[in-house]
Design a protein around this motif. Sequence first.
Motif, PDB file in Angstrom:
ATOM      1  N   ILE A  17       0.834  -1.208   0.000  1.00  0.00           N
ATOM      2  CA  ILE A  17       0.000   0.000   0.000  1.00  0.00           C
ATOM      3  C   ILE A  17       0.870   1.260   0.000  1.00  0.00           C
ATOM      4  O   ILE A  17       0.593   2.199  -0.742  1.00  0.00           O
ATOM      5  CB  ILE A  17      -0.999   0.001   1.179  1.00  0.00           C
ATOM      6  N   PRO A  18       1.971   1.310   0.805  1.00  0.00           N
ATOM      7  CA  PRO A  18       2.838   2.492   0.722  1.00  0.00           C
ATOM      8  C   PRO A  18       3.415   2.695  -0.678  1.00  0.00           C
ATOM      9  O   PRO A  18       3.531   3.824  -1.153  1.00  0.00           O
ATOM     10  CB  PRO A  18       3.946   2.197   1.737  1.00  0.00           C
ATOM     11  N   PHE A  20       1.962   1.809  -3.474  1.00  0.00           N
ATOM     12  CA  PHE A  20       0.862   2.307  -4.286  1.00  0.00           C
ATOM     13  C   PHE A  20       0.701   3.812  -4.092  1.00  0.00           C
ATOM     14  O   PHE A  20       0.582   4.562  -5.061  1.00  0.00           O
ATOM     15  CB  PHE A  20      -0.431   1.583  -3.913  1.00  0.00           C
ATOM     16  N   CYS A  21       0.738   4.259  -2.851  1.00  0.00           N
ATOM     17  CA  CYS A  21       0.611   5.689  -2.556  1.00  0.00           C
ATOM     18  C   CYS A  21       1.771   6.477  -3.148  1.00  0.00           C
ATOM     19  O   CYS A  21       1.582   7.570  -3.690  1.00  0.00           O
ATOM     20  CB  CYS A  21       0.524   5.911  -1.050  1.00  0.00           C
ATOM     21  N   ALA A  22       2.980   5.910  -3.061  1.00  0.00           N
ATOM     22  CA  ALA A  22       4.153   6.582  -3.625  1.00  0.00           C
ATOM     23  C   ALA A  22       4.013   6.713  -5.139  1.00  0.00           C
ATOM     24  O   ALA A  22       4.372   7.735  -5.721  1.00  0.00           O
ATOM     25  CB  ALA A  22       5.418   5.814  -3.274  1.00  0.00           C
ATOM     26  N   LEU A  24       1.240   6.939  -6.837  1.00  0.00           N
ATOM     27  CA  LEU A  24       0.260   7.986  -7.125  1.00  0.00           C
ATOM     28  C   LEU A  24       0.856   9.374  -6.945  1.00  0.00           C
ATOM     29  O   LEU A  24       0.580  10.284  -7.714  1.00  0.00           O
ATOM     30  CB  LEU A  24      -0.963   7.841  -6.211  1.00  0.00           C
ATOM     31  N   ALA A  25       1.689   9.514  -5.920  1.00  0.00           N
ATOM     32  CA  ALA A  25       2.279  10.809  -5.622  1.00  0.00           C
ATOM     33  C   ALA A  25       3.571  11.054  -6.401  1.00  0.00           C
ATOM     34  O   ALA A  25       4.096  12.157  -6.394  1.00  0.00           O
ATOM     35  CB  ALA A  25       2.561  10.911  -4.121  1.00  0.00           C
ATOM     36  N   TYR A  33       6.912  -0.016  -7.845  1.00  0.00           N
ATOM     37  CA  TYR A  33       5.502  -0.338  -7.651  1.00  0.00           C
ATOM     38  C   TYR A  33       4.778  -0.321  -8.988  1.00  0.00           C
ATOM     39  O   TYR A  33       3.992  -1.210  -9.286  1.00  0.00           O
ATOM     40  CB  TYR A  33       4.819   0.625  -6.681  1.00  0.00           C
TER      41      TYR A  33
END
Length: 54
Positions: A17-18, A20-22, A24-25, A33
């Motif tokens: 999940i981290p 995935f967030c990275a 996106l950002a 990822y």
Amino acid sequence: ETAADGLSVQEVLGDDIPGFCAALAGGEGARSYRDRWREQLNRNVARKLSRLEG
């Protein structure tokens, strides 16, 4: 589409999940990822296409 296939969010996003967030950002770790996600997406598309052919 994920819900229609009966998949959970974790099955789609995986355990990272981290990451995935990275992705996106656009932060650190995003490339690795994205690569894993792209491979998973390609597998899912291939599986769906094989269902249509058979």
